[in-house]
Design an enzyme around this catalytic site. Structure first.
Site, PDB file in Angstrom:
ATOM      1  N   GLY A  88       1.168  -0.794   4.418  1.00 17.78           N
ATOM      2  CA  GLY A  88       2.542  -1.072   4.006  1.00 17.78           C
ATOM      3  C   GLY A  88       2.974  -0.151   2.879  1.00 17.78           C
ATOM      4  O   GLY A  88       4.118   0.320   2.837  1.00 17.78           O
TER       5      GLY A  88
ATOM      6  N   SER B 292       2.952  -4.189   7.526  1.00 17.92           N
ATOM      7  CA  SER B 292       1.527  -3.941   7.317  1.00 17.92           C
ATOM      8  C   SER B 292       0.704  -4.906   8.166  1.00 17.92           C
ATOM      9  O   SER B 292       0.939  -6.124   8.127  1.00 17.92           O
ATOM     10  CB  SER B 292       1.219  -4.168   5.831  1.00 17.92           C
TER      11      SER B 292
ATOM     12  N   THR C 144      -5.340  11.794  12.154  1.00 18.29           N
ATOM     13  CA  THR C 144      -5.808  11.147  13.384  1.00 18.29           C
ATOM     14  C   THR C 144      -5.440   9.670  13.350  1.00 18.29           C
ATOM     15  O   THR C 144      -5.656   8.996  12.338  1.00 18.29           O
ATOM     16  CB  THR C 144      -7.343  11.311  13.506  1.00 18.29           C
TER      17      THR C 144
ATOM     18  N   CYS D  64      -1.514  -8.558  -6.405  1.00 16.31           N
ATOM     19  CA  CYS D  64      -1.471  -7.175  -6.867  1.00 16.31           C
ATOM     20  C   CYS D  64      -1.325  -7.101  -8.375  1.00 16.31           C
ATOM     21  O   CYS D  64      -1.702  -6.129  -8.985  1.00 16.31           O
ATOM     22  CB  CYS D  64      -0.328  -6.427  -6.210  1.00 16.31           C
TER      23      CYS D  64
HETATM   24  N1  PLP Z   1       5.034  -4.759   0.138  1.00 19.13           N
HETATM   25  C1  PLP Z   1       4.839  -6.066  -0.046  1.00 19.13           C
HETATM   26  C2  PLP Z   1       6.023  -6.975  -0.164  1.00 19.13           C
HETATM   27  C3  PLP Z   1       3.543  -6.598  -0.142  1.00 19.13           C
HETATM   28  O1  PLP Z   1       3.362  -7.893  -0.339  1.00 19.13           O
HETATM   29  C4  PLP Z   1       2.446  -5.700  -0.029  1.00 19.13           C
HETATM   30  C5  PLP Z   1       1.056  -6.194  -0.174  1.00 19.13           C
HETATM   31  O2  PLP Z   1       0.807  -7.206  -0.792  1.00 19.13           O
HETATM   32  C6  PLP Z   1       2.709  -4.335   0.205  1.00 19.13           C
HETATM   33  C7  PLP Z   1       4.011  -3.896   0.272  1.00 19.13           C
HETATM   34  C8  PLP Z   1       1.591  -3.357   0.355  1.00 19.13           C
HETATM   35  O3  PLP Z   1       1.026  -3.462   1.641  1.00 19.13           O
HETATM   36  P1  PLP Z   1      -0.422  -2.827   1.930  1.00 19.13           P
HETATM   37  O4  PLP Z   1      -1.419  -3.750   1.324  1.00 19.13           O
HETATM   38  O5  PLP Z   1      -0.542  -2.781   3.419  1.00 19.13           O
HETATM   39  O6  PLP Z   1      -0.417  -1.475   1.332  1.00 19.13           O
END
Ligand code: PLP
Length: 392
Positions: free
Chosen positions: A76, A208, A246, A334
């Site tokens: 994502g 994602s 890839t 995060c």
């Molecule tokens: N955007 C949002 C709203 C998310 O909650 C997250 C992951 O927690 C991401 C982006 C990032 O996704 P990824 O973990 O696949 O990089």
């Protein structure tokens, strides 16, 4: 003790278990079906067919958009980077003298916020759209920060901490009225609520795999037909020259199958999960009436609950519940471990103390009523214990 058996997992916004069918679909691509889809020999053709089938499944789950509008990425975060930087760079390649202006929501994930800050360091003007107390960015709030030179607006479909779903169609309409394209980070929303980018006026959409029962390390970006982006990775011509590297064939196959399964079961799952989430909140409020449910008056994702509990810290609550085998998070995964209060809750108007007293509980399709009853009772018990430890 078998921890996995005893654990109650309520942190699906961070990540969740895969659909077993998606795991099964992936497995042959690690061994006998190992081909590189860019090649010409038979294994390559087989891999290419499976990648295209996954693309079709995802396109179908997005209101049957043309499959060519789906580009596979590594996660994502990469999709968000590609959407913002790729679009700004594509404009700059034809108009290098105009740095342009972009708007992002204050409650975005760091994948968008940090990309916007990187663009800012590179000369792009950035404004931040403010949410209301429920985390909603209203069309009026967006209008306040739009400018005649705004080229792109990025506002998430649904928030990862509090679950607020944004009025996407209206925000896209405001963006288009100023001639800007509209990107939405749908990482939390895709697979959980119906999304139709064409009907909603979305130009770019990120998702994602691991947030909807697919594997980690794979994502996709929807790019509206006719919209030009510049690649952000230098390399080969994969994904029609937009994303070199890839392809992660097993990951793409697993993500495609997960998208299909989510689409098939979405209505029933969302109703059941929202019912359990509401039950959890009722049970907690019945015993702890001073708890605030964040974003309560907004449309929310079915599985998200953000609770502010006076007299406790979210970190302590997470640790205490963990001792009971219950897995939740304080704020978002995060940013936890970070000593700063959540930027999402702060933008919604919470004080630092309220931010630190907030927990996030996120249910998944496997969550049971019994788990919810146990969790509610444990939150109440531990909140009462933690409050007794407070100095008078
Ligand atoms: N955007 C949002 C709203 C998310 O909650 C997250 C992951 O927690 C991401 C982006 C990032 O996704 P990824 O973990 O696949 O990089």
């Amino acid at each position: 003790m078998d921890n996995a058996e005893k654990m109650i997992y309520l942190d699906h916004a961070a990540t969740g278990p895969m659909w077993p069918e998606a795991v099964a679909a992936m497995l042959p691509f690690f061994t006998e079906r190992f081909g590189n889809p860019s090649g010409v020999c038979r294994p390559a053709q087989e891999a290419r067919r499976s990648v295209e089938e996954a693309r079709r499944k995802i396109a179908q789950a997005l209101g049957a958009v043309p499959p060519e509008t789906i580009y596979f990425t590594g996660c994502g975060t990469e999709s968000d980077n590609l959407a913002l930087t790729g679009y700004v760079n594509a404009l700059r390649s034809v108009q290098p003298e105009k740095p342009g202006h972009i708007v992002v929501g204050m409650t975005e994930h760091p994948a968008v916020l940090e990309t916007a800050r990187a663009l800012m360091r590179d000369g792009v003007f950035v404004s931040f759209a403010r949410p209301d107390e429920n985390g909603v960015i209203t069309p009026e709030a967006l209008e306040e920060v739009m400018r005649p030179d705004t080229v792109l607006v990025s506002i998430m479909y649904a928030n990862n901490e509090v679950g607020t779903v944004q009025p996407v169609s209206e925000l896209a309409a405001v963006s288009h009225a100023y001639g800007a394209v509209f990107h939405t980070d749908a990482v939390q929303a895709f697979g959980h609520v119906p999304i139709d980018p064409v009907a909603e006026g979305v130009d770019l959409l990120s998702a994602s795999g691991h947030k909807f029962g697919g594997p980690k390390g794979v994502g996709f970006l929807y790019v509206r037909e006719g919209l030009k982006l510049s690649p952000i990775l230098n390399g080969g011509s994969q994904e029609r020259h937009l994303r070199a590297g890839t392809l992660n064939v097993p990951g793409i196959v697993g993500m495609g199958e997960a998208a299909r399964l989510c689409a098939v079961s979405m209505g029933e799952t969302a109703t059941r999960i929202a019912g359990l989430r509401n039950l959890l909140e009722e049970r907690v409020l019945a015993k702890l009436p001073d708890v605030t449910i964040q974003a309560k008056n907004a449309r929310r994702l079915p599985g998200h609950s953000s609770m502010t509990i006076p007299g406790v810290t979210g970190e302590n609550m997470v640790l205490m519940l963990n001792l009971h085998g219950i897995c939740i998070s304080a704020g978002s995964a995060c940013t936890s471990g970070d000593t700063k209060p959540s930027h999402v809750l702060s933008a919604m108007g919470l004080s630092d103390r309220e931010c630190y007293g907030t927990i996030r509980i996120s249910l998944g399709r496997g969550t049971t009523r019994e788990e919810i009853e146990t969790t509610a009772a444990t939150i109440v018990e531990e909140a009462n214990k933690l409050r007794k430890m407070l100095p008078e």
